[in-house]
Write an enzyme that holds these catalytic residues in place. Structure first.
Site, PDB file in Angstrom:
ATOM      1  N   GLU A  48     -65.073 -88.771 -45.705  1.00 47.51           N
ATOM      2  CA  GLU A  48     -64.928 -87.498 -44.983  1.00 47.51           C
ATOM      3  C   GLU A  48     -64.732 -87.721 -43.490  1.00 47.51           C
ATOM      4  O   GLU A  48     -64.081 -86.924 -42.819  1.00 47.51           O
ATOM      5  CB  GLU A  48     -66.143 -86.603 -45.230  1.00 47.51           C
ATOM      6  CG  GLU A  48     -66.221 -86.028 -46.641  1.00 47.51           C
ATOM      7  CD  GLU A  48     -66.911 -86.969 -47.621  1.00 47.51           C
ATOM      8  OE1 GLU A  48     -67.229 -88.120 -47.240  1.00 47.51           O
ATOM      9  OE2 GLU A  48     -67.116 -86.550 -48.788  1.00 47.51           O
ATOM     10  N   PHE A 113     -79.418 -80.275 -55.421  1.00 46.42           N
ATOM     11  CA  PHE A 113     -78.532 -81.437 -55.365  1.00 46.42           C
ATOM     12  C   PHE A 113     -77.417 -81.198 -54.353  1.00 46.42           C
ATOM     13  O   PHE A 113     -76.754 -80.171 -54.374  1.00 46.42           O
ATOM     14  CB  PHE A 113     -77.936 -81.700 -56.759  1.00 46.42           C
ATOM     15  CG  PHE A 113     -76.967 -82.850 -56.771  1.00 46.42           C
ATOM     16  CD1 PHE A 113     -77.403 -84.143 -56.517  1.00 46.42           C
ATOM     17  CD2 PHE A 113     -75.616 -82.627 -56.999  1.00 46.42           C
ATOM     18  CE1 PHE A 113     -76.507 -85.191 -56.514  1.00 46.42           C
ATOM     19  CE2 PHE A 113     -74.713 -83.679 -56.988  1.00 46.42           C
ATOM     20  CZ  PHE A 113     -75.160 -84.971 -56.741  1.00 46.42           C
ATOM     21  N   GLN A 114     -77.229 -82.158 -53.492  1.00 49.17           N
ATOM     22  CA  GLN A 114     -76.234 -82.106 -52.422  1.00 49.17           C
ATOM     23  C   GLN A 114     -76.350 -80.838 -51.576  1.00 49.17           C
ATOM     24  O   GLN A 114     -75.360 -80.286 -51.103  1.00 49.17           O
ATOM     25  CB  GLN A 114     -74.811 -82.265 -52.979  1.00 49.17           C
ATOM     26  CG  GLN A 114     -74.588 -83.663 -53.563  1.00 49.17           C
ATOM     27  CD  GLN A 114     -73.130 -83.995 -53.840  1.00 49.17           C
ATOM     28  OE1 GLN A 114     -72.339 -83.111 -54.133  1.00 49.17           O
ATOM     29  NE2 GLN A 114     -72.797 -85.280 -53.776  1.00 49.17           N
ATOM     30  N   LYS A 163     -70.536 -71.893 -52.978  1.00 48.70           N
ATOM     31  CA  LYS A 163     -69.690 -72.000 -54.182  1.00 48.70           C
ATOM     32  C   LYS A 163     -69.536 -70.642 -54.868  1.00 48.70           C
ATOM     33  O   LYS A 163     -68.472 -70.336 -55.406  1.00 48.70           O
ATOM     34  CB  LYS A 163     -70.315 -73.022 -55.140  1.00 48.70           C
ATOM     35  CG  LYS A 163     -69.357 -73.461 -56.231  1.00 48.70           C
ATOM     36  CD  LYS A 163     -69.892 -74.674 -56.969  1.00 48.70           C
ATOM     37  CE  LYS A 163     -68.903 -75.126 -58.039  1.00 48.70           C
ATOM     38  NZ  LYS A 163     -69.427 -76.300 -58.784  1.00 48.70           N
ATOM     39  N   MET A 471     -65.935-105.116 -25.567  1.00 53.00           N
ATOM     40  CA  MET A 471     -66.407-104.385 -24.387  1.00 53.00           C
ATOM     41  C   MET A 471     -67.903-104.604 -24.175  1.00 53.00           C
ATOM     42  O   MET A 471     -68.364-104.788 -23.044  1.00 53.00           O
ATOM     43  CB  MET A 471     -66.089-102.885 -24.522  1.00 53.00           C
ATOM     44  CG  MET A 471     -66.384-102.094 -23.275  1.00 53.00           C
ATOM     45  SD  MET A 471     -65.397-102.637 -21.857  1.00 53.00           S
ATOM     46  CE  MET A 471     -63.991-101.526 -21.932  1.00 53.00           C
TER      47      MET A 471
END
Lengths: 561, 96
Positions: A48, A113-114, A163, A471
Site C-alpha cells: 500500500e 479483524f483488520q 463495508k 548521507m
C-alpha cells in the site's frame, strides 16, 4: 440498483479519473468488484505504501490537470501502510485522495479483524479525513474530499468507507441529486495588501532576490511565474521543490540551503529584499534562521496564512493565490533597475559554477547525473529517492519544468522514488521517466519492480550504489568523528541479478570511463531497466551548510575552496 | 494563557483535530468548555498556554476544515477580537 461501491467508482469516472493505484483486501472488496465494470484502470502495486506514493508521483507529474492522484487500500494494515505516503503528500502539499475500506459499521470499536481506527491514525498526516458510515453521506463526502484536496493549499484527503456503506443500496433521491463538479470555491479571491508598501520596498531595494518555493507549482500558475522571471531582471533562487523553474535562465542562481549552490546562498545572504513566493522558510533552506538573509526585508506571498510570520517575520505579507500578485510584481519590478546587483549575482554564478573534473578512476556521480540529464529527452521526468543522490539530482540535473523533478522534500521519504516514477510513467506514457535511487532507498520499495514488469512500464532506474547509507555516513564522517554506526550496506545483494530476476534488463558500471557507455545503454532500453552505478562510498555532497551555521558558512570540497 | 473561541462542525474527529493541532504546535490546554448549539455545532472555549506565537496557533486552527469560526478572546474585555471564516450562528458572542 446501485450500491455504494459502484456509486463511488462512478463518481471517480465522472471526475475524469482514469488511473488508480491500490491493493485489495476484505473491507474494500465491493469497490474492487465495482472496478471490474469500470473504465478506470487499476494498477496493482505490491504494497500500500507503493500505491500511495505512486498516486503521489502521478499527482506531482500532472500538476495543473486539476486531478488528484488516487489510491485505494483495505482496512487495518492496508490503511496503516498508507500513513507514510499521506504524510509525504501533506508535507509537500500534493493533492491526493486515499480511499480505505473499513469494517462494517457495527464492528467499529470491537477490535474486529483488520479493524483499526483509520480516521484517528490519519489525523496528523492529512489535510482532512472522513469516515463514511452512512450511505446518504457518500456523495457529499466525495465532493468535499476532491474540493479540499485540490483547493487552497493542496493536500491529501483520506476517505474511510465502511463495508456496509459500500454494499448499501444508494437511495434514489441521492442518485437524482448527485453532483459531478467540485465548486471551485477556492481561496483565490484577490488578496488585500498594501500596494504602496510593496512599491516602496521594491523601489528602495538595491539587492532583491526572488525566493521561489513549491507554492509556485501548487498555484497552478507556473506559466505566470515563468513570465515574471522572463520579464524582469531579478536574480532568483529556488527551494528543492521549485528546482526546475526556468532551469536555464541566466539569473537562476540555483537551489538555496543546506546543499544549495554557493551563488544562491551568497546572494541570499547579501540581499536586501527577499520576494518570497510560495515558500515556508524551511530549515533545510534557511540554515540558521537567525542568520538567514540578515539584511533583507521580506515580502512573503503564500496562500496559507499559517506560513506567514511562522518562522521569518515578513515586512509585507500577502495572503492569497500567487496568480493575483504576480501581475503586480511584474509591473512593479519591470520599472526597477538593479543592474549592478544583477552583474554581481552573475559573477557569483560564474565564479562558483559546478566543476566536474574529479580525478581518479571512479565514477563521479554529479558528473554522471549532469550528463544523463543533458542527454535525456526533453520533458524527461526524474523521480529520486532520499539521500546523497537526491541532492546530486537537485544540484546537477536540468528539468523542463519543476513538475518533472519528483522529490520527497518535506518528509524525505526513502523509498519514494520507484513508486513515484511508476505514477509519473502511468500519467505520462509517452515521456521518459527515470528513477534515480540509492542502494538504501531502493531496497525500501523494491517490491514495486513487480509493478513495473506487470504493466511493462519503461521506467529507467539509475541505482547510485555506494554500498552505504551515504548521507548518514557523510554526517557521521563530518560531525561524529568517523564513528560509523549502521550505515554499511556492503552486503547488498547483486542488484543486477535481482533486477534480472524481476524481469528487468540490467547492467552495472563502476569506472569513470564507463559513464557514457552506461548512459547510452540506459537511454537505448525500450522497457523497464536498471543501471547500477557503483561509486566510491567516500563521495560527499558539497557544499554543505553545517548545523547552526548561516547559509554563507558552507563547508566545501577541497578543490572548491 | 489565552482564550480561543471557536465554532466547529460536529463531524467525526473534529474535537480531536483541534487538540492535536494545539499539542503539535506546542501549546497545552489549560481549560476547555464545549457545548453543542442548536445547529448541532460545537461552541468551544479553549484556554491554552505556550511560549509560541498565539497568532500562529490561530492560523493553524483556522485551516481545519471543521472550524467555521475562530477568534481570540481579549483578556479584559471578554471580546472576540479576531475572526476568521464565516460566523453565522452567533453562538460565541461575548458581552463587551
Amino acid at each position: 440498483m446501485m450500491n455504494g461501491a459502484e456509486y463511488l467508482v462512478q463518481f471517480l469516472e465522472r471526475k475524469n479519473v482514469r488511473h488508480v493505484f491500490g491493493y485489495p483486501g476484505g473491507a474494500i472488496m465491493p469497490v474492487y468488484d465495482a472496478l471490474l465494470k469500470s473504465k478506470i484502470k487499476h494498477y496493482l502495486c505490491r504494497h500500500e505504501q507503493g500505491a500511495v506514493l505512486a498516486a503521489d508521483g502521478y499527482s506531482r507529474s500532472t500538476l495543473g490537470s486539476h486531478l488528484p492522484g488516487i489510491c485505494i487500500a483495505t482496512s487495518g494494515p492496508g490503511a496503516t501502510n498508507l500513513v507514510t505516503g499521506l504524510a509525504n503528500a501533506l508535507l509537500d502539499s500534493i493533492p491526493l485522495i486515499a480511499i480505505s475500506g473499513q469494517v462494517n459499521s457495527a464492528l467499529i470499536g470491537t477490535d474486529g479483524f483488520q479493524e483499526i481506527d483509520t480516521l484517528g491514525l490519519s489525523l496528523a498526516v492529512v489535510k482532512h479525513s472522513f469516515l463514511v458510515d452512512d450511505i446518504t453521506q457518500l456523495d457529499e463526502t466525495l465532493n468535499q474530499a476532491f474540493e479540499i484536496a485540490m483547493t487552497g493549499r493542496p493536500g491529501p484527503v483520506l476517505i474511510d468507507v465502511t463495508k456496509d456503506v459500500q454494499q448499501a443500496e444508494v437511495p434514489s433521491s441521492l442518485l437524482s441529486k448527485r453532483t459531478t463538479h467540485f465548486s471551485e470555491q477556492d481561496d483565490r479571491r484577490e488578496p488585500a495588501f498594501d500596494l504602496n508598501e510593496l512599491l516602496r520596498l521594491l523601489s528602495r531595494s538595491r539587492k532583491p532576490v526572488l525566493y521561489l518555493g513549491g507554492g509556485c507549482l501548487s498555484s497552478w500558475h507556473l506559466g505566470d511565474v515563468n513570465k515574471l522571471l522572463n520579464n524582469v531582471e531579478v536574480p532568483f533562487v529556488t527551494t528543492l521543490k521549485a528546482v526546475g523553474i526556468e532551469s536555464k535562465h541566466l539569473l537562476n542562481l540555483g537551489m538555496l540551503g543546506m546543499h544549495g549552490t554557493q551563488a544562491a546562498n551568497h546572494a541570499i545572504q547579501e540581499s536586501d529584499l527577499l520576494i518570497a513566493l510560495g515558500v515556508r522558510f524551511d530549515d533545510r533552506a534557511t540554515g540558521n534562521l537567525t542568520k538567514f538573509a540578515p539584511n533583507a526585508k521580506v515580502i512573503h506571498v503564500d496562500i496559507d496564512g499559517s506560513e506567514i510570520n511562522k518562522l521569518r517575520k515578513a515586512d509585507l505579507s500577502i495572503r492569497g493565490d500567487l496568480k493575483s500578485v504576480l501581475p503586480v510584481l511584474n509591473n512593479a519590478l519591470q520599472k526597477q533597475e538593479y543592474s549592478e546587483w544583477v552583474r554581481h549575482c552573475c559573477s557569483l554564478k560564474k565564479e562558483f559554477c559546478w566543476r566536474y573534473d574529479s580525478p581518479g578512476p571512479s565514477i563521479y556521480a554529479p558528473r554522471f547525473l549532469a550528463q544523463l540529464s543533458k542527454r535525456a529527452r526533453e520533458n524527461t521526468f526524474i523521480a529520486c529517492d532520499v539521500g546523497q543522490h537526491q541532492m546530486w539530482v537537485a544540484q546537477h540535473c536540468e528539468f523542463s519544468s519543476p513538475n518533472h523533478h519528483l522529490s520527497s522534500g518535506g518528509l524525505g521519504t526513502m523509498g519514494f522514488g520507484l513508486p513515484a516514477a511508476i505514477g509519473a510513467q502511468v500519467a505520462n506514457p509517452n515521456n521518459c521517466v527515470i528513477n534515480v535511487s540509492g542502494d538504501g532507498s531502493f531496497a525500501m520499495n523494491i517490491q514495486e519492480l513487480m509493478t513495473l514488469i506487470r504493466y511493462q512500464l519503461p521506467v529507467k532506474i539509475v541505482l547510485i550504489d555506494n554500498s552505504a547509507l551515504g548521507m548518514v555516513r557523510q554526517w557521521q564522517h563530518l560531525f561524529f568523528k568517523d564513528r560509523y554506526s549502521e550505515v554499511d550496506l556492503s552486503d547488498n545483494p547483486d542488484f543486477v541479478s535481482v533486477a534480472k530476476a524481476f524481469g528487468l534488463s540490467a547492467k552495472r558500471i563502476n569506472k569513470s570511463h564507463h559513464e557514457q557507455q552506461g548512459i547510452n545503454w540506459l537511454l537505448e532500453q525500450s522497457g523497464p531497466c536498471l543501471l547500477q552505478v557503483c561509486i566510491n562510498n567516500n563521495e560527499q555532497v558539497w557544499p554543505l551548510v553545517p548545523p547552526g551555521a548561516a547559509n554563507h558558512e558552507m563547508m566545501l570540497e577541497e578543490n572548491q575552496k | 494563557m489565552r482564550e480561543i473561541a471557536m465554532e466547529v462542525t460536529n463531524s467525526y474527529g473534529a474535537i480531536e483535530r483541534i487538540f492535536r493541532v494545539v499539542r503539535h504546535r506546542r501549546f497545552s490546554v489549560c481549560h476547555c468548555d464545549i457545548t453543542t448549539n442548536q445547529q448541532q455545532k460545537f461552541a468551544i472555549k479553549l484556554t491554552v498556554a505556550g511560549s509560541k506565537s498565539i497568532d500562529n496557533l490561530l492560523e493553524q486552527l483556522k485551516k481545519l476544515v471543521d472550524v467555521e469560526y475562530i477568534g481570540l478572546v481579549e483578556k479584559n474585555k471578554r471580546q472576540v477580537v479576531e475572526t476568521a471564516k464565516s460566523f453565522n450562528s452567533g453562538a460565541l458572542s461575548y458581552a463587551t
